[in-house]
Design a protein around this motif. Structure first.
Motif, mmCIF file in Angstrom:
data_model
loop_
_atom_site.group_PDB
_atom_site.id
_atom_site.type_symbol
_atom_site.label_atom_id
_atom_site.label_comp_id
_atom_site.label_asym_id
_atom_site.label_seq_id
_atom_site.Cartn_x
_atom_site.Cartn_y
_atom_site.Cartn_z
ATOM 1 N N LEU A 185 0.799 -1.230 0.000
ATOM 2 C CA LEU A 185 0.000 0.000 0.000
ATOM 3 C C LEU A 185 0.828 1.274 0.000
ATOM 4 O O LEU A 185 0.287 2.361 -0.237
ATOM 5 N N THR A 186 2.128 1.167 0.259
ATOM 6 C CA THR A 186 2.949 2.345 0.513
ATOM 7 C C THR A 186 2.991 3.340 -0.641
ATOM 8 O O THR A 186 3.022 4.553 -0.421
ATOM 9 N N SER A 187 2.962 2.885 -1.875
ATOM 10 C CA SER A 187 3.054 3.820 -3.006
ATOM 11 C C SER A 187 1.825 4.714 -3.107
ATOM 12 O O SER A 187 1.869 5.761 -3.737
ATOM 13 N N GLY A 188 0.718 4.317 -2.483
ATOM 14 C CA GLY A 188 -0.510 5.107 -2.523
ATOM 15 C C GLY A 188 -1.384 4.835 -3.731
ATOM 16 O O GLY A 188 -2.557 5.232 -3.762
ATOM 17 N N THR A 189 -0.835 4.132 -4.736
ATOM 18 C CA THR A 189 -1.587 3.879 -5.968
ATOM 19 C C THR A 189 -2.824 3.026 -5.709
ATOM 20 O O THR A 189 -3.935 3.337 -6.168
ATOM 21 N N ILE A 190 -2.643 1.951 -4.950
ATOM 22 C CA ILE A 190 -3.771 1.053 -4.678
ATOM 23 C C ILE A 190 -4.838 1.769 -3.861
ATOM 24 O O ILE A 190 -6.049 1.603 -4.105
ATOM 25 N N LEU A 191 -4.420 2.577 -2.903
ATOM 26 C CA LEU A 191 -5.387 3.313 -2.087
ATOM 27 C C LEU A 191 -6.200 4.285 -2.934
ATOM 28 O O LEU A 191 -7.418 4.408 -2.751
ATOM 29 N N CYS A 192 -5.532 4.958 -3.866
ATOM 30 C CA CYS A 192 -6.250 5.892 -4.749
ATOM 31 C C CYS A 192 -7.229 5.143 -5.655
ATOM 32 O O CYS A 192 -8.351 5.607 -5.891
ATOM 33 N N ARG A 193 -6.806 4.009 -6.155
ATOM 34 C CA ARG A 193 -7.708 3.203 -6.978
ATOM 35 C C ARG A 193 -8.902 2.714 -6.166
ATOM 36 O O ARG A 193 -10.024 2.635 -6.674
ATOM 37 N N LEU A 194 -8.651 2.396 -4.912
ATOM 38 C CA LEU A 194 -9.723 1.905 -4.047
ATOM 39 C C LEU A 194 -10.802 2.960 -3.850
ATOM 40 O O LEU A 194 -11.991 2.681 -4.024
ATOM 41 N N ILE A 195 -10.403 4.162 -3.487
ATOM 42 C CA ILE A 195 -11.405 5.199 -3.237
ATOM 43 C C ILE A 195 -12.102 5.601 -4.534
ATOM 44 O O ILE A 195 -13.308 5.875 -4.536
ATOM 45 N N ASN A 196 -11.392 5.594 -5.652
ATOM 46 C CA ASN A 196 -12.020 5.928 -6.932
ATOM 47 C C ASN A 196 -13.058 4.896 -7.346
ATOM 48 O O ASN A 196 -14.061 5.230 -7.994
ATOM 49 N N ALA A 201 -9.802 12.150 0.477
ATOM 50 C CA ALA A 201 -10.972 11.623 -0.230
ATOM 51 C C ALA A 201 -11.791 10.704 0.667
ATOM 52 O O ALA A 201 -13.025 10.689 0.600
ATOM 53 N N ALA A 202 -11.114 9.925 1.524
ATOM 54 C CA ALA A 202 -11.817 9.021 2.432
ATOM 55 C C ALA A 202 -12.655 9.805 3.437
ATOM 56 O O ALA A 202 -13.789 9.424 3.757
ATOM 57 N N GLU A 203 -12.100 10.915 3.927
ATOM 58 C CA GLU A 203 -12.859 11.742 4.875
ATOM 59 C C GLU A 203 -14.056 12.379 4.184
ATOM 60 O O GLU A 203 -15.157 12.441 4.752
ATOM 61 N N GLU A 204 -13.859 12.846 2.961
ATOM 62 C CA GLU A 204 -14.975 13.436 2.214
ATOM 63 C C GLU A 204 -16.032 12.383 1.881
ATOM 64 O O GLU A 204 -17.219 12.715 1.757
ATOM 65 N N TYR A 205 -15.617 11.149 1.767
ATOM 66 C CA TYR A 205 -16.557 10.064 1.473
ATOM 67 C C TYR A 205 -17.450 9.754 2.674
ATOM 68 O O TYR A 205 -18.568 9.271 2.512
#
Length: 213
Positions: free
Chosen positions: A56-67, A99-103
């Protein structure tokens, strides 16, 4: 990924308590959800906290998850850049957190960037992902993918709105329930702080008589 030296004294004790909160079984559930939610092109990480962190460290997967929780064209993170530069990866983690907080994830359930990047508190990362999954399941807008038993559905708050006339009637009712002090008097009441006069039972004044001087 930043390399940290050994912890000593109190800091080591605190770190050990934090690490004890990490749940390997929860890790498995979260990995399964992310794989299903983001698609089949993701590579499954090897089990273990450090592998989960590295995944998860690169942040890419997390961004894909929220999108993936939004309709196409309405994703909160418009461009997910692939970069090995530290500040770019940390920027993507920060974008995910915002984005998670806004969600709908509460701020108290949001981890700090260093919790993931430096592995300071991976249990907090798990907590954020669990809160995000519960929020997605509760919204029930067709964008959640996965087993509905992986997360708990949040209780929905039913907000009731009243018209001005209903509010006015309610205030009148409360006034009637509280009663009225009309006709009341302070006769026979002793002021606060005034000493009480104690008289003997056989006192003439007690019997309604008063000695004349």
């Amino acid at each position: 990924m930043a390399n940290r030296g050994p912890s000593y004294g109190l800091s080591r004790e605190v770190q050990e308590k934090i690490e004890q909160k990490y749940d390997p079984e929860l890790e498995t559930r979260l990995v399964e959800w992310i794989l299903v939610q983001c698609g089949d092109d993701l590579e499954r990480p090897e089990p273990g906290k450090q592998n989960f962190q590295k995944w998860l460290t690169s942040g890419t997967i997390l961004c894909r998850l929220i999108n993936s929780l939004y309709p196409r064209g309405e994703e909160p993170i418009k461009k997910i850049t692939e970069s090995k530069m530290v500040f770019k990866q940390m920027e993507k983690i920060s974008q995910f957190l915002q984005a998670a907080e806004e969600y709908g994830v509460t701020r108290g359930d949001i981890f700090q960037t260093v919790d993931l990047w430096e592995g300071k508190d991976m249990a907090a990362v798990q907590r954020t992902l669990m809160a995000l999954g519960s929020e997605a399941l509760t919204k029930d807008d067709g964008h959640y993918r996965g087993d509905k038993d992986w997360f708990h559905r949040k209780a929905k708050v039913h907000k009731r709105e009243f018209s001005e006339d209903q509010l006015r009637q309610g205030r009148s009712l409360i006034g009637l329930q509280m009663g009225s002090n009309r006709g009341a008097s302070q006769s026979g009441m002793v002021g606060y702080g005034t000493p009480r006069q104690i008289m003997r039972h056989d006192s003439p004044r007690h019997n309604g008589h008063q000695n004349n001087p």
